[in-house]
Design an enzyme around this catalytic site. Sequence first.
Site, PDB file in Angstrom:
ATOM      1  N   THR A  86      -7.220   9.721  -0.764  1.00 37.84           N
ATOM      2  CA  THR A  86      -7.252   9.746  -2.234  1.00 37.84           C
ATOM      3  C   THR A  86      -6.123   8.859  -2.748  1.00 37.84           C
ATOM      4  O   THR A  86      -5.161   9.347  -3.347  1.00 37.84           O
ATOM      5  CB  THR A  86      -7.105  11.182  -2.781  1.00 37.84           C
ATOM      6  OG1 THR A  86      -5.904  11.770  -2.251  1.00 37.84           O
ATOM      7  CG2 THR A  86      -8.296  12.033  -2.406  1.00 37.84           C
ATOM      8  N   GLU A 155       5.107  14.380   7.882  1.00 37.39           N
ATOM      9  CA  GLU A 155       4.940  13.409   8.952  1.00 37.39           C
ATOM     10  C   GLU A 155       6.130  13.504   9.894  1.00 37.39           C
ATOM     11  O   GLU A 155       7.279  13.578   9.482  1.00 37.39           O
ATOM     12  CB  GLU A 155       4.820  12.001   8.367  1.00 37.39           C
ATOM     13  CG  GLU A 155       3.540  11.801   7.568  1.00 37.39           C
ATOM     14  CD  GLU A 155       3.324  10.354   7.176  1.00 37.39           C
ATOM     15  OE1 GLU A 155       3.577   9.468   8.015  1.00 37.39           O
ATOM     16  OE2 GLU A 155       2.900  10.115   6.035  1.00 37.39           O
ATOM     17  N   CYS A 263       2.649  10.661   0.414  1.00 38.21           N
ATOM     18  CA  CYS A 263       2.397  11.819  -0.453  1.00 38.21           C
ATOM     19  C   CYS A 263       3.219  11.829  -1.734  1.00 38.21           C
ATOM     20  O   CYS A 263       2.651  11.833  -2.831  1.00 38.21           O
ATOM     21  CB  CYS A 263       2.656  13.109   0.325  1.00 38.21           C
ATOM     22  SG  CYS A 263       1.490  13.410   1.665  1.00 38.21           S
ATOM     23  N   LYS A 266       2.564   9.002  -4.506  1.00 43.61           N
ATOM     24  CA  LYS A 266       1.179   9.062  -4.978  1.00 43.61           C
ATOM     25  C   LYS A 266       0.913  10.342  -5.761  1.00 43.61           C
ATOM     26  O   LYS A 266       0.289  10.322  -6.836  1.00 43.61           O
ATOM     27  CB  LYS A 266       0.238   8.965  -3.775  1.00 43.61           C
ATOM     28  CG  LYS A 266      -1.230   9.171  -4.088  1.00 43.61           C
ATOM     29  CD  LYS A 266      -2.089   9.002  -2.841  1.00 43.61           C
ATOM     30  CE  LYS A 266      -1.892  10.096  -1.835  1.00 43.61           C
ATOM     31  NZ  LYS A 266      -2.489  11.398  -2.281  1.00 43.61           N
ATOM     32  N   ARG A 331       4.103   3.334   4.121  1.00 42.81           N
ATOM     33  CA  ARG A 331       3.569   3.418   2.763  1.00 42.81           C
ATOM     34  C   ARG A 331       4.674   3.807   1.779  1.00 42.81           C
ATOM     35  O   ARG A 331       5.325   4.836   1.926  1.00 42.81           O
ATOM     36  CB  ARG A 331       2.416   4.419   2.707  1.00 42.81           C
ATOM     37  CG  ARG A 331       1.119   3.880   3.288  1.00 42.81           C
ATOM     38  CD  ARG A 331       0.032   4.919   3.344  1.00 42.81           C
ATOM     39  NE  ARG A 331       0.278   5.911   4.383  1.00 42.81           N
ATOM     40  CZ  ARG A 331      -0.577   6.900   4.681  1.00 42.81           C
ATOM     41  NH1 ARG A 331      -1.700   7.018   4.008  1.00 42.81           N
ATOM     42  NH2 ARG A 331      -0.285   7.752   5.638  1.00 42.81           N
TER      43      ARG A 331
END
Length: 439
Positions: A86, A155, A263, A266, A331
Site C-alpha cells: 500500500t 524489520e 512504515c 508512509k 526505503r
Amino acid sequence: MHVTVIGTGYVGLVSGACFSDFGHVVVCVDKDAAKIDDLARGRIPIFEPGLDALVERNASAGRLSFTQDTKRAIRSADVVLIAVGTPSRRGDGFADLSFVYDAAREVAAEIDGFTVVVTKSTVPVGTGDEVDGIIRKLRPDADFAVVSNPEFLREGAAIEDFKRPDRVVVGTDDERARRVMSELYRPLYLNETPILFTNRRTAELIKYAANAFLATKISFINEIAELCEKAGANVQDVARGMGLDRRIGAKFLHPGPGFGGSCLPKDALALTETARRHGAPVKIVEAMIEVNTARKAAMVDKIIAACGGSVQGKTLAVLGLTFKPNTDDLRAAPSLVILPSLAVNGATVRAYDPAGMDEARKLIPELETAPDPYACMDGADALVILTEWDQFRALDLDRAKKALRHPLVVDLRNIYQPAEMAAKGFIYVSVGREDVRPK
C-alpha cells in the site's frame, strides 16, 4: 487450519512462515513467477534474520508452500490474508489501495464455503468496508467475513515480534470470524499474549496511530538533541531521564538523522490525509513529518560544518546505508537524502553497509562503495556513521585512525562515548552532545 497469504513481500512472507510454524498449512501466493520459483528453491528475497531457516523448516515439513495459482489457493483456505503493498500515492500521500482491491476481486471469484478475509496490509480507516463491498457486489452468495488484523513487525526483529508480540489486534463484529481468528492465533495464548478484539475501523486506526506516535517520539528527541547542542546539555542523559518515567518509556528516544523505512514515513502521511478527509486534522503528526524532513537536511549541514564549512574536494567515508540495522531496506532511509546532498556540495562519498549496498547502487548509481569498513575509511577526510550496525560499535579505533587522512568522526547515531574518542585522538562530533577534540 488452511491459510492463504496473497503477497510475498515483507509482511506476507514473514506472516506466512510464522503461521506455518504455528502448525497451520500455509500457501503463499504471488504473481511474480521468478519470486515464487526462488522461494520454492529456498531463496529468500529479503534480508531478515532467521527467516531463511524458518521457511526451510516449514517447507520441508509440508506446512509452507508457494504458488502462482491464486484460484486453487483461495478455494482451499479457511483464512485468506491480503498482504500486498500500500505505497504512498503521489500528490496527496494517501495509501494506494489498488493492490488491495485487486486482491479482494480475486478472493471474491474463488470463495468456497465460509472464509475469513483478513486485511494484513496497512490500510486507512474504512478500507475493510470497501473490501467487504467489493466481495459482496461480485459474489452476493458468498459466505465470508472481512477482518482487520494489522501487523506490528519491526524489520530485523520480525520473527520475534510475530511469535512474542506485545498484542494482537483483531477488528471484527462477526462472531464466527472471531472464533476463527482465535484459533489462528491459538499458540499465542500459551504466552498469554493480549488479543484485543475491536470493530474493524478501530483496528485499522490503531496501526496508524501507533506508528505515528512512535515517529513523534523520534522527532521529539531529535528536536531536544538540537536544543542540547545549543544549551550545552547531553541528550542521552535527557533521554534516559525521560525514559525512566514509566509513563514515557525509553524506547524510540534515540536521537539520530531522522526516521525512515517502509512504515513510519508512509503511515504518517496516510494518517494526515485520512484525518483531513474526516475533517479532523492531526496537527501534531503534520508537524512531526516536517521535523523529520528538515532533520535530514540539517544532518548534511552538520557534516559540512564538522568538515570546516566545506566538503568540496573531500572524501567522506560513510558507514551504514539502510534506515536501520539488520535489514537491507533503504526505503525513505536518511542516506538517500544525505549522501546525494553531500555529493552536490562537492564531496566524494564512499560507503559500506553489511546488507544494503546492492540496493544502494540501484538508488544512487554514482555511489562509490567499499568491501569493508576499513577500506571505506582508507584515505578519507572524515568518517560518518549513519546506521548503527553492531559491527560498527566495536571498530578497531587505532586502525580507523591510521586509515583516515584526518581523525574526524561524525557519529549521527551516538554509538561511541565522546571521552573515549578524544582519548583515542579523534575529533568527535555526535548528536545532542558537545563536540570533543584530542586533549
